[in-house]
Design an enzyme around this catalytic site. Structure first.
Site, PDB file in Angstrom:
ATOM      1  N   ASP A  35       7.429 -12.687   0.644  1.00 13.35           N
ATOM      2  CA  ASP A  35       8.306 -11.753  -0.094  1.00 13.35           C
ATOM      3  C   ASP A  35       9.388 -11.079   0.216  1.00 13.35           C
ATOM      4  O   ASP A  35       9.697 -10.963   2.326  1.00 13.35           O
ATOM      5  CB  ASP A  35       7.464 -10.415  -0.390  1.00 13.35           C
ATOM      6  CG  ASP A  35       7.539  -9.240   0.265  1.00 13.35           C
ATOM      7  OD1 ASP A  35       6.667  -9.210   1.372  1.00 13.35           O
ATOM      8  OD2 ASP A  35       8.196  -8.149   0.449  1.00 13.35           O
ATOM      9  N   SER A  74       1.281  -0.910   0.639  1.00  8.06           N
ATOM     10  CA  SER A  74      -0.081  -0.361   0.100  1.00  8.06           C
ATOM     11  C   SER A  74       0.842   1.663   0.052  1.00  8.06           C
ATOM     12  O   SER A  74       0.104   2.269  -0.116  1.00  8.06           O
ATOM     13  CB  SER A  74      -0.607  -0.022   1.427  1.00  8.06           C
ATOM     14  OG  SER A  74       0.226   0.353   2.394  1.00  8.06           O
ATOM     15  N   HIS A 102      20.258 -16.455 -10.192  1.00  7.63           N
ATOM     16  CA  HIS A 102      20.594 -17.935  -9.186  1.00  7.63           C
ATOM     17  C   HIS A 102      19.838 -17.477  -7.947  1.00  7.63           C
ATOM     18  O   HIS A 102      19.862 -18.757  -7.524  1.00  7.63           O
ATOM     19  CB  HIS A 102      22.551 -18.417  -8.594  1.00  7.63           C
ATOM     20  CG  HIS A 102      22.416 -19.100  -7.520  1.00  7.63           C
ATOM     21  ND1 HIS A 102      22.139 -20.115  -8.108  1.00  7.63           N
ATOM     22  CD2 HIS A 102      22.540 -18.574  -6.872  1.00  7.63           C
ATOM     23  CE1 HIS A 102      22.191 -20.793  -6.595  1.00  7.63           C
ATOM     24  NE2 HIS A 102      22.638 -19.580  -5.978  1.00  7.63           N
ATOM     25  N   PHE A 112       4.794   0.660   4.153  1.00 14.11           N
ATOM     26  CA  PHE A 112       6.301   0.953   4.617  1.00 14.11           C
ATOM     27  C   PHE A 112       6.868   1.768   3.877  1.00 14.11           C
ATOM     28  O   PHE A 112       7.995   2.049   4.383  1.00 14.11           O
ATOM     29  CB  PHE A 112       6.627  -0.646   4.770  1.00 14.11           C
ATOM     30  CG  PHE A 112       7.657  -0.808   5.195  1.00 14.11           C
ATOM     31  CD1 PHE A 112       8.395  -1.368   6.130  1.00 14.11           C
ATOM     32  CD2 PHE A 112       8.387  -1.274   3.966  1.00 14.11           C
ATOM     33  CE1 PHE A 112       8.810  -1.709   6.704  1.00 14.11           C
ATOM     34  CE2 PHE A 112      10.000  -1.256   4.965  1.00 14.11           C
ATOM     35  CZ  PHE A 112      10.021  -1.784   5.721  1.00 14.11           C
ATOM     36  N   CYS A 140      24.447 -21.436 -12.521  1.00  6.81           N
ATOM     37  CA  CYS A 140      24.826 -23.003 -12.416  1.00  6.81           C
ATOM     38  C   CYS A 140      25.241 -23.959 -13.279  1.00  6.81           C
ATOM     39  O   CYS A 140      27.012 -24.606 -13.561  1.00  6.81           O
ATOM     40  CB  CYS A 140      24.255 -23.572 -11.545  1.00  6.81           C
ATOM     41  SG  CYS A 140      23.830 -22.261  -9.774  1.00  6.81           S
ATOM     42  N   ASP A 198      -1.694   0.803   6.021  1.00  4.55           N
ATOM     43  CA  ASP A 198      -1.923   0.506   7.408  1.00  4.55           C
ATOM     44  C   ASP A 198      -0.431   1.595   7.794  1.00  4.55           C
ATOM     45  O   ASP A 198       0.473   2.327   7.003  1.00  4.55           O
ATOM     46  CB  ASP A 198      -0.860  -0.806   7.904  1.00  4.55           C
ATOM     47  CG  ASP A 198       0.568  -1.566   6.799  1.00  4.55           C
ATOM     48  OD1 ASP A 198       0.463  -0.779   5.791  1.00  4.55           O
ATOM     49  OD2 ASP A 198       1.138  -2.253   7.411  1.00  4.55           O
ATOM     50  N   GLY A 248       5.190  -5.847   9.733  1.00  5.26           N
ATOM     51  CA  GLY A 248       5.721  -4.679  10.892  1.00  5.26           C
ATOM     52  C   GLY A 248       6.403  -5.260  11.578  1.00  5.26           C
ATOM     53  O   GLY A 248       6.830  -5.336  12.444  1.00  5.26           O
ATOM     54  N   GLN A 261      -0.999  -5.659  12.486  1.00  2.00           N
ATOM     55  CA  GLN A 261       0.176  -5.258  13.313  1.00  2.00           C
ATOM     56  C   GLN A 261       0.351  -5.114  14.862  1.00  2.00           C
ATOM     57  O   GLN A 261       0.927  -6.828  15.160  1.00  2.00           O
ATOM     58  CB  GLN A 261       0.076  -3.519  13.111  1.00  2.00           C
ATOM     59  CG  GLN A 261       0.250  -2.876  11.500  1.00  2.00           C
ATOM     60  CD  GLN A 261       1.694  -3.038  10.897  1.00  2.00           C
ATOM     61  OE1 GLN A 261       2.544  -3.498  12.143  1.00  2.00           O
ATOM     62  NE2 GLN A 261       2.098  -2.487   9.478  1.00  2.00           N
TER      63      GLN A 261
HETATM   64 ZN    ZN Z   1      22.055 -21.628  -9.643  1.00  2.22          ZN
END
Ligand code: ZN
Length: 382
Positions: free
Chosen positions: A277, A92, A346, A95, A320, A145, A227, A200
């Site tokens: 996240d 929102s 990676h 933060f 890799c 928030d 939070g 919160q």
């Molecule tokens: Zn990798």
């Protein structure tokens, strides 16, 4: 049908499920890479698709300042703008306002703040933040928030939590009145955005519990725990998640915002979290810190100068498969752009693969065994 969540399997508190959104399905538990400005820095969208990214997080605060939400709306919404025909979640802006901007002033009505880019004055209220999120058009959007600062006294934290509850109600009412304004409304079978409420309560278990209970009373289709990961010791993060999550309804998705290390995300799944996240895999990659099945690697270390082995012998990502540690070290030491690109690919592959293995283990009833092989997160460095 706009949004639906289905739990497919449970083991202990951990769940494997599916989220259905206007731009597609998401298998949970899921890790959402952070694409702050409608880009995961250094990684093109086709590569994100190859990596199996299911849903991206975009930051409303950043897109509001640049290029502006009205411009994105006119271009058809953020999915079309960035050519990502898959689910997107926006925060929102709360933060970022609290962490990035200067001279902010918080009142019951909202937050006056100055842009971190040019010092210009702006104002976010629950209504204007949701309006911005409607213009961007993410599938899942977050209530406005107040991210309580850390540390904070009990009385201050309670007041902040109460305001977040009032702002959650205003956020919900605004979306309800304006939900048809989402840019892709007509083109997606008149489906609408899904709004999550945010728990919160700072670092007080009783406030976390009360915030969870009262946010649930407002009745959202999903719930976030916000939070946290704001500088508190890690055992406290776990205590706060635990205090809140047991009061969230079992049939709704639970999103823990802004966490964590590869070991931690496994343990949060064990606590019943479905969505996470974090900037860590992408930000760390740009600083040469790489997560591997053999532990963390600082790629600039001189001991990799002549190491012709792969970054992680157990990783199946294209970095890799193709490049040596020596070459990756050279790119990083030479400050080449490709270093950031390859390192980010990676690290994302490592996080996404971890979450896929977690989901598979839950579906097979083998998650307890999987979890026992993951180092306790309070011992890990974050
Ligand atoms: Zn990798």
């Amino acid at each position: 049908m706009s949004f639906r969540f289905q739990v497919e399997a449970r083991e202990g508190e951990a769940r494997a499920g599916r989220l259905f959104t206007p731009h597609g399905e998401v298998q949970t538990p899921v890790f959402m890479p952070v694409g702050t400005l409608a880009t995961v820095k250094g990684v093109p969208q086709d590569t994100l698709e190859e990596l199996g990214v299911q849903v991206l997080l975009n930051n409303t605060y950043h897109l509001y300042l640049r290029p502006g939400v009205e411009m994105v709306r006119q271009l058809g919404g953020v999915q079309k703008f960035m050519s990502w025909d898959h689910p997107i979640l926006t925060d929102s802006g709360g933060f970022q306002v609290f962490s990035l901007s200067d001279l902010r002033k918080v009142t019951e009505n909202g937050v006056a703040f100055r842009s971190h880019l040019d010092g210009s004055s702006h104002f976010f209220s629950p209504e204007s933040a949701i309006a911005a999120e409607i213009s961007l058009g993410a599938d899942i959007i977050m209530a406005f928030d107040e991210c309580t600062e850390h540390p904070a006294e009990y009385a201050r934290t309670r007041d902040s939590m109460e305001m977040t509850l009032r702002w959650a109600r205003r956020s919900k009412e605004y979306l309800e009145a304006h939900k048809h304004e989402v840019p892709w409304f007509a083109g997606r079978g008149e489906s609408v955005q899904t709004l999550f409420g945010i728990v919160q309560g700072g670092m007080f278990a009783d406030l976390r519990r009360e915030s969870a209970q009262r946010t649930v009373e407002l009745d959202f289709p999903g719930y976030a725990i916000g939070g946290l990961s704001v500088g508190e010791p890690r055992p406290m993060t776990y205590e706060m998640v635990d205090a809140a999550i047991r009061f969230l309804p079992p049939d709704k998705p639970r999103y823990l915002m802004g966490v964590g290390t590869p070991e931690e995300i496994v343990h949060y799944v064990a606590m019943g979290v479905d969505m996470m996240d974090c900037v860590l895999p992408t930000r760390a990659a740009r600083h040469g810190l790489l997560f591997t099945s053999e532990g963390r690697i600082t790629i600039k270390n001189a001991r990799f100068a002549q190491d012709d082995g792969p970054l992680d012998p157990n990783c199946r990502c294209k970095v890799c498969a193709r490049y040596s540690r020596a070459y990756l070290r050279h790119l990083y030491a030479s400050n080449e752009l490709l270093a950031q690109v390859l390192n980010t690919i990676h690290n994302l592959a490592y996080y996404l693969d971890t979450m896929r293995r977690v989901r598979q283990a839950i579906l097979l009833g083998e998650f307890a065994i999987f979890l026992s092989g993951v180092r306790p997160p309070h011992l890990s460095v974050s």
